[in-house]
Every structure is written in structure tokens, then in C-alpha cells.
Design a protein around this motif. Structure first.
Motif, PDB file in Angstrom:
ATOM      1  N   ALA A   1       0.620  -0.796  -0.132  1.00 41.57           N
ATOM      2  CA  ALA A   1       0.405  -0.299  -0.324  1.00 41.57           C
ATOM      3  C   ALA A   1       0.517   1.615  -0.320  1.00 41.57           C
ATOM      4  N   HIS A   2       0.358   2.156  -0.769  1.00 44.07           N
ATOM      5  CA  HIS A   2       0.598   3.482  -0.032  1.00 44.07           C
ATOM      6  C   HIS A   2       1.188   4.265   0.741  1.00 44.07           C
ATOM      7  N   GLU A   3       1.912   4.993   1.303  1.00 45.66           N
ATOM      8  CA  GLU A   3       1.954   5.367   2.804  1.00 45.66           C
ATOM      9  C   GLU A   3       2.653   6.852   1.812  1.00 45.66           C
ATOM     10  N   ILE A   4       1.887   7.365   2.838  1.00 44.96           N
ATOM     11  CA  ILE A   4       1.529   8.769   2.645  1.00 44.96           C
ATOM     12  C   ILE A   4       3.207   9.366   3.013  1.00 44.96           C
ATOM     13  N   GLY A   5       3.391  10.323   2.277  1.00 50.53           N
ATOM     14  CA  GLY A   5       5.009  10.984   2.313  1.00 50.53           C
ATOM     15  C   GLY A   5       6.084   9.544   2.137  1.00 50.53           C
ATOM     16  N   SER A   6       5.932   9.356   2.047  1.00 48.74           N
ATOM     17  CA  SER A   6       7.571   7.577   1.609  1.00 48.74           C
ATOM     18  C   SER A   6       7.789   8.377   0.472  1.00 48.74           C
ATOM     19  N   ASP A   7       9.205   7.710   0.130  1.00 49.14           N
ATOM     20  CA  ASP A   7      10.414   8.225  -1.194  1.00 49.14           C
ATOM     21  C   ASP A   7       9.985   7.861  -2.416  1.00 49.14           C
ATOM     22  N   LEU A   8       9.429   8.799  -2.837  1.00 51.49           N
ATOM     23  CA  LEU A   8       8.876   8.095  -4.561  1.00 51.49           C
ATOM     24  C   LEU A   8      10.268   8.008  -5.606  1.00 51.49           C
ATOM     25  N   SER A   9      11.755   8.286  -5.499  1.00 46.87           N
ATOM     26  CA  SER A   9      12.465   8.776  -6.314  1.00 46.87           C
ATOM     27  C   SER A   9      12.722   6.948  -6.883  1.00 46.87           C
TER      28      SER A   9
ATOM     29  N   LEU B   1      11.126   4.446  -7.442  1.00 54.83           N
ATOM     30  CA  LEU B   1       9.777   4.016  -7.779  1.00 54.83           C
ATOM     31  C   LEU B   1       9.308   4.148  -9.689  1.00 54.83           C
ATOM     32  N   SER B   2       9.962   3.419 -10.330  1.00 53.45           N
ATOM     33  CA  SER B   2       8.847   2.977 -11.928  1.00 53.45           C
ATOM     34  C   SER B   2       8.173   3.768 -11.832  1.00 53.45           C
ATOM     35  N   VAL B   3       7.922   4.672 -13.217  1.00 54.26           N
ATOM     36  CA  VAL B   3       6.213   4.951 -13.319  1.00 54.26           C
ATOM     37  C   VAL B   3       5.590   3.903 -13.326  1.00 54.26           C
ATOM     38  N   ASP B   4       5.531   2.652 -13.794  1.00 52.89           N
ATOM     39  CA  ASP B   4       4.164   2.004 -13.525  1.00 52.89           C
ATOM     40  C   ASP B   4       4.008   1.658 -11.870  1.00 52.89           C
ATOM     41  N   GLU B   5       4.905   1.591 -11.325  1.00 54.89           N
ATOM     42  CA  GLU B   5       4.431   1.569  -9.940  1.00 54.89           C
ATOM     43  C   GLU B   5       4.086   2.998  -8.862  1.00 54.89           C
ATOM     44  N   LEU B   6       4.255   3.838  -9.485  1.00 54.80           N
ATOM     45  CA  LEU B   6       3.469   4.787  -9.914  1.00 54.80           C
ATOM     46  C   LEU B   6       2.183   5.391 -10.032  1.00 54.80           C
ATOM     47  N   LYS B   7       1.866   4.519 -11.104  1.00 51.83           N
ATOM     48  CA  LYS B   7       0.814   4.707 -11.963  1.00 51.83           C
ATOM     49  C   LYS B   7      -0.241   4.071 -11.150  1.00 51.83           C
ATOM     50  N   ALA B   8       0.503   2.736 -10.162  1.00 54.97           N
ATOM     51  CA  ALA B   8      -0.380   1.767 -10.075  1.00 54.97           C
ATOM     52  C   ALA B   8      -0.650   2.276  -8.212  1.00 54.97           C
ATOM     53  N   ARG B   9       0.441   3.151  -7.422  1.00 56.42           N
ATOM     54  CA  ARG B   9      -0.219   3.825  -6.189  1.00 56.42           C
ATOM     55  C   ARG B   9      -1.166   4.739  -6.540  1.00 56.42           C
ATOM     56  N   ILE B  10      -1.179   5.675  -8.309  1.00 55.91           N
ATOM     57  CA  ILE B  10      -2.647   6.672  -8.161  1.00 55.91           C
ATOM     58  C   ILE B  10      -3.748   5.983  -7.856  1.00 55.91           C
ATOM     59  N   ALA B  11      -3.701   4.555  -8.897  1.00 56.14           N
ATOM     60  CA  ALA B  11      -5.038   3.730  -9.391  1.00 56.14           C
ATOM     61  C   ALA B  11      -5.048   3.247  -7.502  1.00 56.14           C
ATOM     62  N   LEU B  12      -4.694   2.977  -6.885  1.00 58.58           N
ATOM     63  CA  LEU B  12      -5.109   2.528  -5.499  1.00 58.58           C
ATOM     64  C   LEU B  12      -5.386   3.850  -4.718  1.00 58.58           C
ATOM     65  N   LEU B  13      -4.988   5.250  -4.991  1.00 61.97           N
ATOM     66  CA  LEU B  13      -5.155   5.848  -4.194  1.00 61.97           C
ATOM     67  C   LEU B  13      -6.962   6.428  -4.705  1.00 61.97           C
ATOM     68  N   GLN B  14      -6.555   6.356  -6.376  1.00 68.35           N
ATOM     69  CA  GLN B  14      -8.126   6.821  -6.964  1.00 68.35           C
ATOM     70  C   GLN B  14      -8.955   6.069  -6.340  1.00 68.35           C
ATOM     71  N   ALA B  15      -9.192   4.351  -5.899  1.00 65.72           N
ATOM     72  CA  ALA B  15      -9.845   3.627  -5.631  1.00 65.72           C
ATOM     73  C   ALA B  15     -10.438   4.073  -3.954  1.00 65.72           C
TER      74      ALA B  15
END
Length: 63
Positions: A14-22, A24-38
Motif C-alpha cells: 500500500a502507499h504510505e503518505i509522505g514516502s520516498d517516491l524517487s 519507483l518506476s512510472v508503472d509503480e507510480l501509476k499503480a499507486r495513483i490507481a490505489l489511491l483513487q480507489a
């Protein structure tokens, strides 16, 4: 599977608010965005449910 597999850092599921995103790949970032939107949709649904329940209770006691 190696005996040392447990020593490797595990990526959070799961995504942790404030975690380091540097790292992560673009696909991983998109997956996190989808997770947060859900999760936002789930929270909005729960808010609407609670608001309608509260409105029903207010209408019942106003009578």
C-alpha cells in the motif's frame, strides 16, 4: 529461494503518505495513483452512506 531472501527490503503493498517516491518506476507510480483513487472513491461512498443515515435519523426525530 535463498535463505537470504528475508533480508531484502520489501516494497510496501500500500502507499504510505509522505514516502520516498524517487525509487519507483512510472508503472509503480501509476499503480499507486490507481490505489489511491480507489481509496478516495471508497471514502466518498462511506461519507455519502453516513450522511444519508444521519439525514434519515434527523428526519425521524423532527416529526
Amino acid at each position: 529461494m535463498s535463505i537470504f531472501d528475508d533480508d531484502r527490503p520489501k516494497k510496501p503493498l500500500a502507499h504510505e503518505i509522505g514516502s520516498d517516491l524517487s525509487m519507483l518506476s512510472v508503472d509503480e507510480l501509476k499503480a499507486r495513483i490507481a490505489l489511491l483513487q480507489a481509496e478516495i472513491e471508497r471514502l466518498e461512498t462511506e461519507c455519502a452512506s453516513k450522511a444519508s443515515g444521519r439525514k434519515a435519523a434527523e428526519n425521524l426525530f423532527r416529526s
